[in-house]
Motif scaffolding. Structure first.
Motif, short mmCIF file in Angstrom:
data_model
loop_
_atom_site.label_atom_id
_atom_site.label_comp_id
_atom_site.label_asym_id
_atom_site.label_seq_id
_atom_site.Cartn_x
_atom_site.Cartn_y
_atom_site.Cartn_z
N VAL A 102 2.93 -12.63 -9.95
CA VAL A 102 2.47 -13.94 -9.50
C VAL A 102 1.25 -13.86 -8.60
O VAL A 102 0.42 -14.77 -8.58
CB VAL A 102 3.60 -14.70 -8.79
N THR A 103 1.11 -12.77 -7.82
CA THR A 103 -0.02 -12.61 -6.91
C THR A 103 -0.55 -11.18 -7.01
O THR A 103 0.19 -10.27 -7.40
CB THR A 103 0.37 -12.90 -5.45
N PRO A 104 -1.81 -10.96 -6.63
CA PRO A 104 -2.35 -9.59 -6.66
C PRO A 104 -1.62 -8.68 -5.67
O PRO A 104 -1.20 -9.10 -4.60
CB PRO A 104 -3.82 -9.78 -6.26
N ALA A 105 -1.48 -7.43 -6.06
CA ALA A 105 -0.87 -6.42 -5.20
C ALA A 105 -1.98 -5.60 -4.53
O ALA A 105 -3.01 -5.33 -5.15
CB ALA A 105 0.05 -5.51 -6.00
N HIS A 106 -1.75 -5.20 -3.28
CA HIS A 106 -2.76 -4.46 -2.54
C HIS A 106 -2.69 -2.95 -2.77
O HIS A 106 -3.57 -2.22 -2.33
CB HIS A 106 -2.63 -4.75 -1.04
#
Length: 253
Positions: A102-106
């Motif tokens: 769902v969101t970018p991973a760092h």
């Protein structure tokens, strides 16, 4: 339904329906060309001749993997999940998943943690409940064995300590404390698996090299029927399912 090797490509194109470009046309043409040249590929499973020996080595294996920022537009990672029964002369694929996060991973460990949580919550634990009910009359203790190739992610889940990713509860909606609890429970066995044996790797990223692609097909049970009798995939199968050609008697394609 029976061509899990197409999951990543189909899902990637499906996410571009409302923003279709010329590049998507090329990707679709490449996908259809691949399908047209692999019409004889089949999802394959096999069981040993002596069915009474199945319970001695039966294992419910869940493979989870993720890439890091594989989508060039959104920079989001993709979670790959593959579930199968395996044992001595036994391999039976059950389900597969390729899902964009769902969101970018760092970092790669962060993406792997999200993939692990997704695989265990949506696939592994429901399958464990089902097969414990089905095999309960045999008093056979079914354990979910989760295969992961990232050492940092395994350490986080085993220790419950995650000082560099304290934000993950908010950004990824993933509770590391819950993952720590289930990882150290009696129902789940989290094991380190080499990347070359990671069956879920095929669901996380595209491959343009046939040398790398062919072994991954064997890990998820996609074969040409002729290969099973010529011994062409015996080496690949033996890695994932302890395949012994002389004792193989029943193959379902």
């Amino acid at each position: 339904m029976a061509r899990n090797d197409l999951l990543k490509a189909v899902n990637s194109l499906a996410s571009c329906i409302n923003k279709w470009t010329v590049r998507c046309d090329r990707r679709l043409h490449r996908l259809v060309a691949y399908i047209a040249t692999t019409l004889d590929y089949r999802m394959t499973g096999w069981i040993p001749q002596d069915s009474s020996s199945i319970l001695d080595s039966l294992s419910l294996d869940l493979y989870v993997d993720a890439d890091h920022s594989g989508c060039f537009e959104t920079m989001r990672s993709t979670s790959g999940v593959f579930l199968a029964f395996s044992g001595a002369n036994l391999f039976w694929p059950l389900s597969a998943m390729s899902k964009k996060q769902v969101t970018p991973a760092h970092s790669t460990p962060e993406a792997e943690i999200v993939a692990y949580a997704t695989g265990v919550r949506t696939t592994g634990l429901p399958a464990l409940i089902l097969w414990r009910a089905l095999l309960g009359f045999m008093n056979f203790p079914v354990t979910l064995r989760v295969h992961e190739d990232n050492s940092a992610m395994i350490q986080v889940c085993e220790t419950g300590k995650n000082p560099t990713m304290r934000y993950i509860n908010l950004t990824q909606a993933t509770d590391v404390s819950w993952l720590h609890d289930i990882t150290n429970s009696q129902f789940i066995d989290l094991v380190k698996t080499p990347t070359k044996l990671q069956a879920a790797d095929i669901f996380t990223k595209p491959f343009t090299n046939a040398v790398l692609w062919k072994p991954l097909l064997g890990l998820i049970g996609i074969h040409q029927p002729s290969e099973l009798w010529t011994g062409g995939v015996a080496t690949e199968i033996s890695v994932s399912a302890k395949f012994q050609p002389g004792r193989l008697t029943r193959v379902c394609v």
